[in-house]
Design a protein around this motif. Structure first.
Motif, mmCIF file in Angstrom:
data_model
loop_
_atom_site.group_PDB
_atom_site.id
_atom_site.type_symbol
_atom_site.label_atom_id
_atom_site.label_comp_id
_atom_site.label_asym_id
_atom_site.label_seq_id
_atom_site.Cartn_x
_atom_site.Cartn_y
_atom_site.Cartn_z
ATOM 1 N N GLN A 15 0.534 12.917 -0.403
ATOM 2 C CA GLN A 15 1.577 11.970 -0.791
ATOM 3 C C GLN A 15 2.958 12.364 -0.278
ATOM 4 N N ASN A 16 3.311 13.655 -0.379
ATOM 5 C CA ASN A 16 4.705 14.023 -0.173
ATOM 6 C C ASN A 16 5.012 15.012 0.946
ATOM 7 N N GLY A 17 4.054 15.613 1.560
ATOM 8 C CA GLY A 17 4.413 16.471 2.684
ATOM 9 C C GLY A 17 3.556 17.696 2.858
ATOM 10 N N GLU A 18 3.628 18.227 4.070
ATOM 11 C CA GLU A 18 2.871 19.393 4.495
ATOM 12 C C GLU A 18 1.366 19.152 4.435
ATOM 13 N N ALA A 19 0.963 17.927 4.726
ATOM 14 C CA ALA A 19 -0.456 17.596 4.785
ATOM 15 C C ALA A 19 -1.021 18.089 6.118
ATOM 16 N N TRP A 20 -2.231 18.546 6.126
ATOM 17 C CA TRP A 20 -2.841 19.075 7.359
ATOM 18 C C TRP A 20 -3.128 17.976 8.368
ATOM 19 N N HIS A 21 -3.333 16.761 7.911
ATOM 20 C CA HIS A 21 -3.766 15.661 8.778
ATOM 21 C C HIS A 21 -2.623 15.009 9.545
ATOM 22 N N GLY A 22 -1.384 15.332 9.206
ATOM 23 C CA GLY A 22 -0.243 14.705 9.853
ATOM 24 C C GLY A 22 0.766 14.291 8.809
ATOM 25 N N PRO A 23 1.523 13.229 9.070
ATOM 26 C CA PRO A 23 2.547 12.817 8.107
ATOM 27 C C PRO A 23 1.942 12.440 6.757
ATOM 28 N N SER A 24 2.636 12.812 5.701
ATOM 29 C CA SER A 24 2.226 12.393 4.361
ATOM 30 C C SER A 24 2.509 10.901 4.211
ATOM 31 N N ALA A 25 2.042 10.341 3.110
ATOM 32 C CA ALA A 25 2.294 8.924 2.839
ATOM 33 C C ALA A 25 3.799 8.647 2.807
ATOM 34 N N ALA A 26 4.547 9.470 2.095
ATOM 35 C CA ALA A 26 5.990 9.250 1.987
ATOM 36 C C ALA A 26 6.659 9.350 3.355
ATOM 37 N N GLU A 27 6.271 10.343 4.146
ATOM 38 C CA GLU A 27 6.852 10.501 5.483
ATOM 39 C C GLU A 27 6.499 9.322 6.385
ATOM 40 N N LEU A 28 5.274 8.898 6.326
ATOM 41 C CA LEU A 28 4.789 7.814 7.176
ATOM 42 C C LEU A 28 5.483 6.489 6.846
ATOM 43 N N LEU A 29 5.734 6.254 5.574
ATOM 44 C CA LEU A 29 6.278 4.971 5.131
ATOM 45 C C LEU A 29 7.799 4.935 5.079
ATOM 46 N N ASP A 30 8.434 6.075 5.187
ATOM 47 C CA ASP A 30 9.882 6.189 5.011
ATOM 48 C C ASP A 30 10.676 5.212 5.877
ATOM 49 N N THR A 31 10.302 5.039 7.122
ATOM 50 C CA THR A 31 11.081 4.196 8.037
ATOM 51 C C THR A 31 10.461 2.819 8.263
ATOM 52 N N VAL A 32 9.404 2.500 7.551
ATOM 53 C CA VAL A 32 8.748 1.204 7.717
ATOM 54 C C VAL A 32 9.563 0.134 6.986
ATOM 55 N N THR A 33 9.892 -0.922 7.696
ATOM 56 C CA THR A 33 10.648 -2.037 7.101
ATOM 57 C C THR A 33 9.687 -2.968 6.356
ATOM 58 N N PRO A 34 10.213 -3.808 5.480
ATOM 59 C CA PRO A 34 9.345 -4.778 4.809
ATOM 60 C C PRO A 34 8.598 -5.677 5.800
ATOM 61 N N GLU A 35 9.280 -6.087 6.871
ATOM 62 C CA GLU A 35 8.640 -6.958 7.866
ATOM 63 C C GLU A 35 7.508 -6.223 8.592
ATOM 64 N N GLU A 36 7.728 -4.958 8.915
ATOM 65 C CA GLU A 36 6.672 -4.160 9.548
ATOM 66 C C GLU A 36 5.506 -3.964 8.587
ATOM 67 N N ALA A 37 5.831 -3.700 7.320
ATOM 68 C CA ALA A 37 4.787 -3.467 6.315
ATOM 69 C C ALA A 37 3.932 -4.701 6.090
ATOM 70 N N ALA A 38 4.527 -5.872 6.190
ATOM 71 C CA ALA A 38 3.803 -7.123 5.935
ATOM 72 C C ALA A 38 3.044 -7.634 7.155
ATOM 73 N N ALA A 39 3.373 -7.126 8.337
ATOM 74 C CA ALA A 39 2.732 -7.599 9.569
ATOM 75 C C ALA A 39 1.249 -7.220 9.591
ATOM 76 N N ALA A 40 0.450 -8.087 10.172
ATOM 77 C CA ALA A 40 -0.988 -7.835 10.322
ATOM 78 C C ALA A 40 -1.340 -7.980 11.804
ATOM 79 N N PRO A 41 -1.131 -6.912 12.585
ATOM 80 C CA PRO A 41 -1.319 -7.006 14.028
ATOM 81 C C PRO A 41 -2.771 -7.054 14.488
ATOM 82 N N VAL A 42 -3.691 -6.757 13.591
ATOM 83 C CA VAL A 42 -5.113 -6.780 13.940
ATOM 84 C C VAL A 42 -5.741 -7.992 13.261
ATOM 85 N N PRO A 43 -6.244 -8.938 14.042
ATOM 86 C CA PRO A 43 -6.861 -10.128 13.437
ATOM 87 C C PRO A 43 -7.947 -9.740 12.425
#
Length: 163
Positions: A15-43
């Motif tokens: 959730q918050n950091g230092e995850a072995w797999h890469g960015p944590s949820a908080a890190e990954l979502l920090d810069t995501v805008t509402p429009e980006e979050a709502a987009a569905a680029p994969v049919p």
């Protein structure tokens, strides 16, 4: 180290950091805008926003099981809840919901001893610790999807939207 402490630590890092797999949820979502979050680029696929709420729903289902409830299939409107308003406030609420689900699951784990965690999950064939491990795997799986969706959304954004 106790199973509970290990599982709580893993969830905290996811959730918050230092995850072995890469960015944590908080890190990954920090810069995501509402429009980006709502987009569905994969049919036929889900948006980042829907996946965030999906992760939170399953964390809560497992937290309930740790308190004695049975894990059951979630209704569609809870499992993959649709986005109804694309606003900064609604997106922040979804991210807060994800953070709160982590806090709730950590608290539920903390109430149990290793002996408790080795007891069967109500309605399942594996122990409570196994249910927590499965939801952590579930989180990581969907965070990988979110990372890819974030990249797709940004690569496909009009040049004017990127500035």
């Amino acid at each position: 180290m106790s199973q509970g402490r290990l599982l709580r630590g893993m969830l905290k890092r996811i959730q918050n950091g230092e995850a072995w797999h890469g960015p944590s949820a908080a890190e990954l979502l920090d810069t995501v805008t509402p429009e980006e979050a709502a987009a569905a680029p994969v049919p036929g696929g889900h948006s980042i926003w829907v996946l965030v709420r999906h992760i939170a729903a399953w964390r809560r289902a497992v937290a309930s099981a740790l308190g004695g409830g049975a894990i059951q299939e979630l209704p569609a409107e809870v499992n993959f809840p649709q986005v109804t308003a694309v606003t900064n406030e609604a997106w922040q609420a979804a991210k807060d919901e994800l953070e709160q689900s982590s806090v709730e699951l950590q608290a539920a784990i903390a109430k149990l001893s290793d002996d408790d965690l080795n007891q069967p999950t109500p309605g399942q064939k594996f122990p409570l610790a196994g249910s927590v491990a499965v939801v952590l795997q579930h989180d990581t799986y969907h965070l990988g999807q979110i990372a890819l969706l974030k990249k797709l959304v940004r690569e496909n954004a009009p040049a004017s939207a990127a500035n």
